[in-house]
Design a protein around this motif. Sequence first.
Motif, short mmCIF file in Angstrom:
data_model
loop_
_atom_site.label_atom_id
_atom_site.label_comp_id
_atom_site.label_asym_id
_atom_site.label_seq_id
_atom_site.Cartn_x
_atom_site.Cartn_y
_atom_site.Cartn_z
N LEU A 196 0.83 -1.20 0.00
CA LEU A 196 0.00 0.00 0.00
C LEU A 196 0.86 1.25 0.00
CD1 LEU A 196 -2.66 -0.99 2.68
CD2 LEU A 196 -2.88 -1.12 0.20
N THR A 197 0.37 2.27 -0.68
CA THR A 197 1.05 3.57 -0.63
C THR A 197 0.75 4.22 0.72
OG1 THR A 197 -0.83 4.78 -1.52
CG2 THR A 197 0.75 3.87 -3.13
N ASP A 198 1.42 5.32 1.01
CA ASP A 198 1.20 6.01 2.28
C ASP A 198 -0.26 6.44 2.42
OD1 ASP A 198 3.78 5.70 3.13
OD2 ASP A 198 4.44 7.66 2.41
N GLU A 199 -0.85 6.94 1.36
CA GLU A 199 -2.25 7.39 1.44
C GLU A 199 -3.20 6.20 1.59
OE1 GLU A 199 -5.44 9.82 -1.20
OE2 GLU A 199 -3.40 10.58 -1.08
N GLN A 200 -2.95 5.14 0.84
CA GLN A 200 -3.80 3.96 0.92
C GLN A 200 -3.73 3.31 2.30
OE1 GLN A 200 -2.05 1.76 -2.23
NE2 GLN A 200 -3.35 2.63 -3.82
N ALA A 201 -2.56 3.38 2.93
CA ALA A 201 -2.37 2.75 4.24
C ALA A 201 -3.19 3.41 5.33
CB ALA A 201 -0.89 2.79 4.63
N HIS A 202 -3.71 4.59 5.07
CA HIS A 202 -4.51 5.31 6.06
C HIS A 202 -6.00 5.33 5.70
CE1 HIS A 202 -0.91 6.65 8.10
NE2 HIS A 202 -0.42 7.02 6.95
N ALA A 203 -6.39 4.62 4.66
CA ALA A 203 -7.79 4.64 4.21
C ALA A 203 -8.67 3.86 5.19
CB ALA A 203 -7.90 4.05 2.81
N PRO A 204 -9.64 4.51 5.80
CA PRO A 204 -10.54 3.82 6.74
C PRO A 204 -11.34 2.71 6.07
CG PRO A 204 -10.85 6.20 6.86
CD PRO A 204 -9.93 5.94 5.71
N SER A 205 -11.51 2.79 4.76
CA SER A 205 -12.31 1.79 4.05
C SER A 205 -11.62 0.42 3.98
CB SER A 205 -12.62 2.28 2.64
OG SER A 205 -11.42 2.59 1.97
N LEU A 206 -10.35 0.33 4.37
CA LEU A 206 -9.65 -0.95 4.37
C LEU A 206 -9.84 -1.73 5.67
CD1 LEU A 206 -6.28 -0.06 2.60
CD2 LEU A 206 -8.30 -1.16 1.65
N ALA A 207 -10.59 -1.18 6.59
CA ALA A 207 -10.81 -1.84 7.89
C ALA A 207 -11.37 -3.26 7.76
CB ALA A 207 -11.70 -0.98 8.77
N PRO A 208 -12.36 -3.52 6.89
CA PRO A 208 -12.86 -4.89 6.80
C PRO A 208 -11.80 -5.88 6.31
CG PRO A 208 -14.35 -3.38 5.68
CD PRO A 208 -13.15 -2.60 6.08
N TYR A 209 -10.94 -5.45 5.40
CA TYR A 209 -9.88 -6.32 4.89
C TYR A 209 -8.84 -6.59 5.98
CZ TYR A 209 -12.00 -4.95 0.50
OH TYR A 209 -12.90 -4.71 -0.50
N TYR A 210 -8.56 -5.56 6.75
CA TYR A 210 -7.62 -5.70 7.86
C TYR A 210 -8.16 -6.69 8.89
CZ TYR A 210 -5.36 -4.58 12.27
OH TYR A 210 -4.73 -4.68 13.47
N LYS A 211 -9.43 -6.55 9.23
CA LYS A 211 -10.04 -7.45 10.21
C LYS A 211 -10.03 -8.89 9.70
CE LYS A 211 -12.99 -3.98 12.32
NZ LYS A 211 -14.36 -3.49 12.47
N ARG A 212 -10.32 -9.08 8.43
CA ARG A 212 -10.30 -10.42 7.84
C ARG A 212 -8.91 -11.04 7.92
NH1 ARG A 212 -10.46 -10.27 1.72
NH2 ARG A 212 -8.32 -9.71 2.20
N ASP A 213 -7.90 -10.28 7.53
CA ASP A 213 -6.54 -10.81 7.54
C ASP A 213 -6.03 -11.02 8.97
OD1 ASP A 213 -6.42 -10.97 4.85
OD2 ASP A 213 -4.94 -9.39 4.56
N ARG A 214 -6.42 -10.14 9.87
CA ARG A 214 -6.02 -10.30 11.27
C ARG A 214 -6.61 -11.57 11.85
NH1 ARG A 214 -8.27 -5.89 15.03
NH2 ARG A 214 -10.06 -7.21 14.70
N LEU A 215 -7.87 -11.84 11.56
CA LEU A 215 -8.52 -13.06 12.03
C LEU A 215 -7.84 -14.31 11.45
CD1 LEU A 215 -10.87 -14.41 13.57
CD2 LEU A 215 -12.20 -14.19 11.47
N ALA A 216 -7.54 -14.28 10.16
CA ALA A 216 -6.87 -15.42 9.52
C ALA A 216 -5.48 -15.64 10.12
CB ALA A 216 -6.78 -15.20 8.02
N LEU A 217 -4.76 -14.56 10.37
CA LEU A 217 -3.42 -14.66 10.95
C LEU A 217 -3.47 -15.31 12.32
CD1 LEU A 217 -0.37 -13.85 11.05
CD2 LEU A 217 -1.14 -11.72 12.12
N TRP A 218 -4.38 -14.85 13.17
CA TRP A 218 -4.47 -15.41 14.52
C TRP A 218 -5.00 -16.83 14.52
CZ3 TRP A 218 -1.85 -13.98 18.51
CH2 TRP A 218 -1.34 -12.68 18.55
N ALA A 219 -5.87 -17.15 13.58
CA ALA A 219 -6.35 -18.53 13.47
C ALA A 219 -5.19 -19.46 13.11
CB ALA A 219 -7.46 -18.63 12.43
N LEU A 220 -4.33 -19.02 12.21
CA LEU A 220 -3.14 -19.80 11.85
C LEU A 220 -2.19 -19.93 13.04
CD1 LEU A 220 -2.14 -18.60 8.28
CD2 LEU A 220 -2.73 -20.92 8.97
#
Length: 150
Positions: A106-130
């Motif tokens: 992600l670029t610096d601007e993309q890394a701060h986009a609030p709209s990426l929250a659902p993707y972050y939550k999905r990946d965080r859940l998958a990471l912790w499940a692993l």
Amino acid sequence: MERISEHAAHQSAPGSNASTPGISQAGTFSRDSGTAGHTARMIDWRRKMSDHIAYALLVYTALQIFVTVGALKAHGGSLLPYFALVILVVAIIPACRRFESRWNRLTDEQAHAPSLAPYYKRDRLALWALAIGLPFALTALFKGLALVFR
């Protein structure tokens, strides 16, 4: 994760805040739409995911040691728990690198986009499940194989 890249590609150009009211050039979000003094630092999804990966690896390592030591005590001189340990190490490192590389693109601007929250939550859940599930799942698999091949 390709959806993150696709979504991020549709974000406004750097320096353009027309579609995101309340975001300043300094990377802060104004809670009161421009009121000075009431700004909160925007979330950096790259950093948050990197932090979760580091903590997940610590938890994974602790669980792996605990589970493997338990399997070593149960099976005496078998090489199976050592094989399980090698498999688990080989499995977790590429998975964590994949998670981190997706977010670091992600670029610096993309890394701060609030709209990426659902993707972050999905990946965080998958990471912790692993990180939590993989040591138990593979150890159970190897214990099952040990029982079958006795």
